[in-house]
Design an enzyme around this catalytic site. Sequence first.
Site, short mmCIF file in Angstrom:
data_model
loop_
_atom_site.label_atom_id
_atom_site.label_comp_id
_atom_site.label_asym_id
_atom_site.label_seq_id
_atom_site.Cartn_x
_atom_site.Cartn_y
_atom_site.Cartn_z
N TYR A 53 0.84 -1.19 0.00
CA TYR A 53 0.00 0.00 0.00
C TYR A 53 0.88 1.24 0.00
O TYR A 53 1.79 1.35 0.81
CB TYR A 53 -0.90 0.00 1.23
CG TYR A 53 -1.83 1.19 1.34
CD1 TYR A 53 -2.86 1.38 0.40
CD2 TYR A 53 -1.71 2.11 2.37
CE1 TYR A 53 -3.71 2.46 0.50
CE2 TYR A 53 -2.57 3.20 2.47
CZ TYR A 53 -3.57 3.36 1.53
OH TYR A 53 -4.43 4.44 1.64
N ASP A 92 9.18 2.68 0.49
CA ASP A 92 8.09 3.35 1.19
C ASP A 92 8.20 2.92 2.65
O ASP A 92 7.77 1.84 3.03
CB ASP A 92 6.74 2.96 0.58
CG ASP A 92 5.57 3.59 1.33
OD1 ASP A 92 5.81 4.24 2.37
OD2 ASP A 92 4.43 3.43 0.87
N LYS A 138 3.68 8.71 9.41
CA LYS A 138 3.36 8.08 10.71
C LYS A 138 4.27 8.53 11.86
O LYS A 138 4.05 9.60 12.41
CB LYS A 138 3.31 6.56 10.54
CG LYS A 138 2.18 6.20 9.56
CD LYS A 138 1.82 4.75 9.43
CE LYS A 138 0.54 4.63 8.61
NZ LYS A 138 0.62 3.83 7.41
C1 LIG Z 1 0.04 4.36 6.02
C2 LIG Z 1 0.84 4.15 4.80
C3 LIG Z 1 0.76 5.02 3.70
C4 LIG Z 1 -0.24 6.14 3.64
O1 LIG Z 1 -0.04 7.09 4.62
P1 LIG Z 1 -1.26 8.06 5.02
O2 LIG Z 1 -0.66 9.00 6.02
O3 LIG Z 1 -2.33 7.16 5.59
O4 LIG Z 1 -1.72 8.74 3.80
C5 LIG Z 1 1.61 4.83 2.65
N1 LIG Z 1 2.50 3.81 2.64
C6 LIG Z 1 2.60 2.95 3.67
C7 LIG Z 1 3.61 1.87 3.63
C8 LIG Z 1 1.76 3.07 4.78
O5 LIG Z 1 1.84 2.19 5.77
#
Ligand SMILES: *Cc1c(COP(=O)(O)O)cnc(C)c1O
Length: 432
Positions: free
Chosen positions: A149, A244, A272
């Site tokens: 994701y 990511d 995060k």
């Molecule tokens: C949570 C997450 C996102 C998206 O971040 P948001 O702040 O929810 O937009 C993107 N990549 C990874 C790996 C994530 O865990």
Amino acid sequence: MVNTTIKTTKSQEIFAAAQNLMPGGVSSPVRAFKSVGGQPIVFDRVKGAYIWDVDGNQYIDYVGTWGPAICGHTHPEVITALHEALEKGTSFGAPSVLENILAEMVIAAVPSIEMVRFVNSGTEACMAVLRLMRAFTGRDKIIKFEGCYHGHADMFLVKAGSGVATLGLPDSPGVPKSATSHTLTAPFNDLEAVKELFEENSDQIAGVILEPVVGNAGFIPPDAGFLEGLRELTQEHGALLVFDEVMTGFRIAYGGAQEKFGVTPDLTTLGKIIGGGLPVGAYGGRRDIMSMVAPAGPVYQAGTLSGNPLAMTAGIKTLELLQKQGTYEYLDSITKKLAEGLLQIAHQTGHAACGGQISGMFGLFFTNGPVHNYEDAKKSDTAKFGRFHRGMLERGIYLAPSQFEAGFTSIAHTEEDIERTLTAARDVMSTL
Ligand SMILES: *Cc1c(COP(=O)(O)O)cnc(C)c1O
């Protein structure tokens, strides 16, 4: 058996009202508990490793607002710093020294990052990094992995078919085919599939983006050599490697998965944890690539609230707390106890299960495994997970409401919290 059914009348009332006000009653889909059944609890407050719902029930929290609460919720030092920052203003829309401080901390910590740009969410960071990958290489195609994701931007919303690699078809109505037509997908941990994509699309692939440790298809670590292989392949084909680390950054290790596995990508996205519980995201990497971002270079990207002083303050304080000696050893030891305990109990009570952890990130699948990719993860008994989730909730344990989400611990979790959790798990698993 003890009657463990908890009273959640107020949660139910509030969530019923919410459904009439907001789609599905929530501001983000997984929160609605659709994949585990039943109703979500409505939060009243959080502190340390605990949550209290509006009916006054207390829970041990293994979601940690999806990762940011690595120091425990509302850590007193973060709150004090925020109070002070609040007095000076909630938004500047102008340079502040707080950005320099957090940028220096991020650059010092994350091996790939020489320059950084702050944004407001992980989604935004991934959108921006994609534009930058394309601009820098002059190529349009990207490779992502099934089950990874990268936020909700059009280009990443591709659910791959079961084939080795498929040309992306959009995952959601409203995403035009043209938006995902340059998104190629491969199964996680499948280096051969990536190699084939590079051969079939020679000189067209801008780069490869991945969660170096998957947390958005459940917890799936990289196989030995996978990250190294991607590093070599991307270099060989003049493409960029992007980690990511929105979830894994400052969680798998202080310097993220890239520090832990010793593989340095060209670009990295964060979010995060670096916002310490306030909305934030960031992307950074090699100086020559980052220098293309406006206004230093021509690649446009902007944000009214980017570099927000409250988010910067919470991030700085959170990273400071994480620098304390022994943080990651402690996270690893309690999380290992939890993950190994859950797996052992599952096996002792006769369930097919597999799982694991690295530092303060863990997972448990109700399938024999091993789980190397999303296809493997999907073999899990999700109905059983739903019953497990409900049983744990009724015993005061708050797990992520989906089989396909990783779990998180914090430095506020105690050995006793873990023991209480395992006692509850034994109770629930013996009745599943
Ligand atoms: C949570 C997450 C996102 C998206 O971040 P948001 O702040 O929810 O937009 C993107 N990549 C990874 C790996 C994530 O865990």
